[in-house]
Design a protein around this motif. Structure first.
Motif, PDB file in Angstrom:
ATOM      1  N   ARG A   1      25.905 -65.785  72.361  1.00  0.00           N
ATOM      2  CA  ARG A   1      26.524 -65.568  73.289  1.00  0.00           C
ATOM      3  C   ARG A   1      27.816 -64.651  73.269  1.00  0.00           C
ATOM      4  N   ARG A   2      27.135 -63.758  71.545  1.00  0.00           N
ATOM      5  CA  ARG A   2      28.375 -62.833  71.514  1.00  0.00           C
ATOM      6  C   ARG A   2      27.793 -61.695  72.661  1.00  0.00           C
ATOM      7  N   MET A   3      26.434 -62.051  72.984  1.00  0.00           N
ATOM      8  CA  MET A   3      25.520 -60.754  73.528  1.00  0.00           C
ATOM      9  C   MET A   3      25.918 -60.745  74.817  1.00  0.00           C
ATOM     10  N   PHE A   4      25.416 -61.825  75.064  1.00  0.00           N
ATOM     11  CA  PHE A   4      25.326 -62.425  76.907  1.00  0.00           C
ATOM     12  C   PHE A   4      26.446 -63.154  76.980  1.00  0.00           C
ATOM     13  N   GLY A   5      27.272 -63.598  77.107  1.00  0.00           N
ATOM     14  CA  GLY A   5      28.166 -64.426  77.409  1.00  0.00           C
ATOM     15  C   GLY A   5      28.252 -65.729  76.705  1.00  0.00           C
ATOM     16  N   VAL A   6      29.459 -66.375  76.909  1.00  0.00           N
ATOM     17  CA  VAL A   6      29.487 -68.069  76.130  1.00  0.00           C
ATOM     18  C   VAL A   6      29.422 -69.007  76.429  1.00  0.00           C
ATOM     19  N   ASP A   7      28.726 -69.084  77.637  1.00  0.00           N
ATOM     20  CA  ASP A   7      28.598 -69.697  78.331  1.00  0.00           C
ATOM     21  C   ASP A   7      26.512 -70.051  78.370  1.00  0.00           C
ATOM     22  N   ARG A   8      26.466 -69.059  77.776  1.00  0.00           N
ATOM     23  CA  ARG A   8      24.607 -68.498  77.442  1.00  0.00           C
ATOM     24  C   ARG A   8      24.199 -69.928  76.857  1.00  0.00           C
ATOM     25  N   LYS A   9      22.868 -71.136  77.758  1.00  0.00           N
ATOM     26  CA  LYS A   9      22.256 -72.219  76.964  1.00  0.00           C
ATOM     27  C   LYS A   9      21.271 -70.955  76.069  1.00  0.00           C
ATOM     28  N   VAL A  10      20.167 -71.644  75.564  1.00  0.00           N
ATOM     29  CA  VAL A  10      19.374 -71.021  74.803  1.00  0.00           C
ATOM     30  C   VAL A  10      17.936 -72.059  74.542  1.00  0.00           C
ATOM     31  N   ARG A  11      17.039 -71.413  74.358  1.00  0.00           N
ATOM     32  CA  ARG A  11      15.688 -72.896  73.975  1.00  0.00           C
ATOM     33  C   ARG A  11      15.168 -71.885  73.174  1.00  0.00           C
ATOM     34  N   PHE A  12      14.239 -72.844  72.546  1.00  0.00           N
ATOM     35  CA  PHE A  12      13.056 -72.083  71.520  1.00  0.00           C
ATOM     36  C   PHE A  12      12.507 -73.105  71.855  1.00  0.00           C
ATOM     37  N   ARG A  13      10.797 -72.317  71.219  1.00  0.00           N
ATOM     38  CA  ARG A  13       9.708 -72.877  71.687  1.00  0.00           C
ATOM     39  C   ARG A  13       8.440 -72.420  70.452  1.00  0.00           C
ATOM     40  N   CYS A  14       7.662 -73.616  70.576  1.00  0.00           N
ATOM     41  CA  CYS A  14       6.569 -73.094  69.313  1.00  0.00           C
ATOM     42  C   CYS A  14       6.502 -71.778  69.628  1.00  0.00           C
ATOM     43  N   ASP A  15       5.856 -71.428  68.640  1.00  0.00           N
ATOM     44  CA  ASP A  15       4.817 -70.105  68.766  1.00  0.00           C
ATOM     45  C   ASP A  15       4.603 -69.580  67.904  1.00  0.00           C
ATOM     46  N   TYR A  16       3.365 -68.482  67.481  1.00  0.00           N
ATOM     47  CA  TYR A  16       2.757 -68.356  65.784  1.00  0.00           C
ATOM     48  C   TYR A  16       2.997 -67.217  65.538  1.00  0.00           C
ATOM     49  N   PHE A  17       3.469 -66.911  64.320  1.00  0.00           N
ATOM     50  CA  PHE A  17       3.777 -65.172  63.610  1.00  0.00           C
ATOM     51  C   PHE A  17       3.237 -66.061  62.199  1.00  0.00           C
ATOM     52  N   PRO A  18       2.447 -64.981  61.199  1.00  0.00           N
ATOM     53  CA  PRO A  18       1.773 -66.349  60.549  1.00  0.00           C
ATOM     54  C   PRO A  18       3.004 -65.995  59.134  1.00  0.00           C
ATOM     55  N   PHE A  19       3.954 -64.975  59.158  1.00  0.00           N
ATOM     56  CA  PHE A  19       5.112 -65.145  57.970  1.00  0.00           C
ATOM     57  C   PHE A  19       5.967 -66.148  58.458  1.00  0.00           C
ATOM     58  N   VAL A  20       6.014 -67.195  59.483  1.00  0.00           N
ATOM     59  CA  VAL A  20       7.243 -68.254  59.459  1.00  0.00           C
ATOM     60  C   VAL A  20       6.154 -69.422  59.890  1.00  0.00           C
ATOM     61  N   GLU A  21       6.607 -70.783  59.135  1.00  0.00           N
ATOM     62  CA  GLU A  21       6.562 -72.089  59.399  1.00  0.00           C
ATOM     63  C   GLU A  21       6.910 -73.086  59.733  1.00  0.00           C
ATOM     64  N   PRO A  22       7.734 -73.592  60.795  1.00  0.00           N
ATOM     65  CA  PRO A  22       7.541 -73.345  61.766  1.00  0.00           C
ATOM     66  C   PRO A  22       7.775 -72.021  62.493  1.00  0.00           C
ATOM     67  N   GLY A  23       6.950 -71.300  63.558  1.00  0.00           N
ATOM     68  CA  GLY A  23       7.122 -70.471  64.151  1.00  0.00           C
ATOM     69  C   GLY A  23       7.692 -71.074  65.648  1.00  0.00           C
ATOM     70  N   VAL A  24       9.339 -69.604  66.507  1.00  0.00           N
ATOM     71  CA  VAL A  24       9.159 -69.983  67.376  1.00  0.00           C
ATOM     72  C   VAL A  24      10.008 -68.570  68.419  1.00  0.00           C
ATOM     73  N   ASP A  25       9.614 -68.831  69.807  1.00  0.00           N
ATOM     74  CA  ASP A  25       9.945 -67.783  70.524  1.00  0.00           C
ATOM     75  C   ASP A  25      12.273 -68.244  70.444  1.00  0.00           C
ATOM     76  N   MET A  26      12.352 -67.766  70.946  1.00  0.00           N
ATOM     77  CA  MET A  26      13.939 -68.451  71.772  1.00  0.00           C
ATOM     78  C   MET A  26      13.737 -67.227  72.709  1.00  0.00           C
ATOM     79  N   SER A  27      14.292 -68.368  73.831  1.00  0.00           N
ATOM     80  CA  SER A  27      14.549 -67.304  75.468  1.00  0.00           C
ATOM     81  C   SER A  27      16.447 -68.203  75.329  1.00  0.00           C
ATOM     82  N   ILE A  28      17.194 -67.543  76.385  1.00  0.00           N
ATOM     83  CA  ILE A  28      18.413 -67.651  76.882  1.00  0.00           C
ATOM     84  C   ILE A  28      17.765 -68.082  78.403  1.00  0.00           C
ATOM     85  N   ASP A  29      19.219 -68.547  79.568  1.00  0.00           N
ATOM     86  CA  ASP A  29      18.889 -69.018  79.957  1.00  0.00           C
ATOM     87  C   ASP A  29      19.404 -67.912  81.293  1.00  0.00           C
TER      88      ASP A  29
END
Ligand code: DAH
Length: 350
Positions: free
Chosen positions: A244-272
């Motif tokens: 919200r701070r970087m791209f505007g207060v009305d941003r939506k975010v989306r988290f999806r499963c992703d794989y990185f060996p050093f996290v569990e669960p791992g995600v990638d984060m997207s903004i609308d």
């Protein structure tokens, strides 16, 4: 004295004066020359004074001739003064024209990467994170092993690595150019006790062909928060606030499963997509979403590796490419522009 005699005399004075001037090579001598050839008691001045005694009809022609000679000598004098000044600038300090405007001092600007790194770090600093930095030449141990990526594990293929040409006693290469800022996770946890809340900006390197979306050197910003009772909701809330701070207060975010060996669960984060508001455009590849970082809950093996008890402590980590964030914010289409030193690009940010 006839008119012709006088003209011959003027021509003669001029010739002698110019000859003498050619031999003058410093400012005192130049001044002497001026006195003797152009001063009040010089032959030329005397001759010009005597014009009055000539017949009226001769006066204009001779007067013009003498004036031309005088002007020629004046010009020769100032030319010579300039030549001497150029050859001996210290002696000519007096001759410098202090009323001339000075040379403009070129003013630099802050590099767009530095700018976005500061902006991102400031956003996290305001949420209680401190900023630390780490080495660009790193041990395999921190870049991979402490991040739950053992030697010869296929997960290493995710990072095309530039190795330092140095072998240890076992014939292994233990040093590399860090492929990400994640090795600082282990370094920080080893040297402090929870709570940990840091962001780590820094340069990374990969053995990679370049194209508009890939550079072989680039920046990352790592984040790590570890304490008792940190949960996935903390990860989501913190990163949502950041978006919200970087791209505007009305941003939506989306988290999806992703794989990185050093996290569990791992995600990638997207903004609308902030350009098309999610309808689909070129910037979001017609998906309505833009991926901005990887993240996840710190893997228990990573916590154990640094001596934190994973039954007591939990945490989240994230990593992003600041150039990519800057490209999205400013509509920059080629990451290579950041490091090709083209002032036409760089000046737009200063
Ligand atoms: N280090 C990862 C990379 O270079 C990015 C990353 C993903 C960092 C997930 C993290 C994380 O801390 O949790 O691709």
């Amino acid at each position: 004295m006839s008119e012709i005699d006088s003209m011959t005399q003027v021509a003669d004075i001029q010739a002698r004066a110019l000859l003498a001037l050619a031999a003058v090579d410093d400012l005192p001598a130049l001044d002497e020359w001026r006195v003797s050839f152009m001063g009040r008691r010089s032959a030329l001045t005397q001759l010009m004074r005597s014009l009055g005694s000539l017949p009226a009809e001769d006066r204009p022609a001779l007067g013009a001739f003498a004036n031309t000679a005088r002007r020629t000598l004046e010009e020769a004098l100032s030319d010579r003064r300039r030549e001497i000044a150029r050859a001996q600038p210290e002696a000519a300090a007096d001759a410098i024209d202090v009323t001339l405007p000075g040379w403009p001092t070129p003013r630099g600007g802050i590099h767009p990467t530095t700018r976005i790194v500061r902006e991102i770090c400031a956003a996290f600093a305001s949420m209680g994170f401190s900023v630390v930095e780490g080495p660009e030449i790193e041990w395999d141990h921190y870049n991979f092993e402490m991040l739950n990526i053992p030697r010869h594990h296929p997960a290493r293929d995710m990072w095309d690595t530039l190795w330092i040409d140095f072998e240890d006693a076992d014939g292994e290469r233990p040093m590399l150019l860090r492929t990400h800022t994640s090795p600082m996770q282990a370094r920080i946890m080893e040297s402090t006790r929870p709570p940990v809340r840091v962001v780590v900006p820094g340069k990374c390197y990969r053995y990679e062909a370049t194209d508009p979306r890939h550079e072989w050197h680039f920046y990352q910003i790592e984040g790590l928060a570890v304490d008792r009772g940190i949960a996935m909701t903390d990860l989501k809330g913190t990163l949502y606030e950041f978006a919200r701070r970087m791209f505007g207060v009305d941003r939506k975010v989306r988290f999806r499963c992703d794989y990185f060996p050093f996290v569990e669960p791992g995600v990638d984060m997207s903004i609308d997509c902030f350009l098309c508001q999610g309808d689909g455009c070129r910037v979001c590849s017609h998906t309505g979403w833009i991926e901005i970082m990887g993240a996840g809950m710190v893997h228990p093996n990573v916590l154990e590796g640094v001596g934190y008890d994973p039954n007591i402590y939990t945490g989240f980590a994230f990593g992003m490419g600041p150039e990519r964030i800057s490209m999205l914010k400013h509509g920059i289409e080629d990451i290579r522009l950041f490091y090709s030193n083209d002032l036409r690009f760089l000046r737009q940010f200063s």
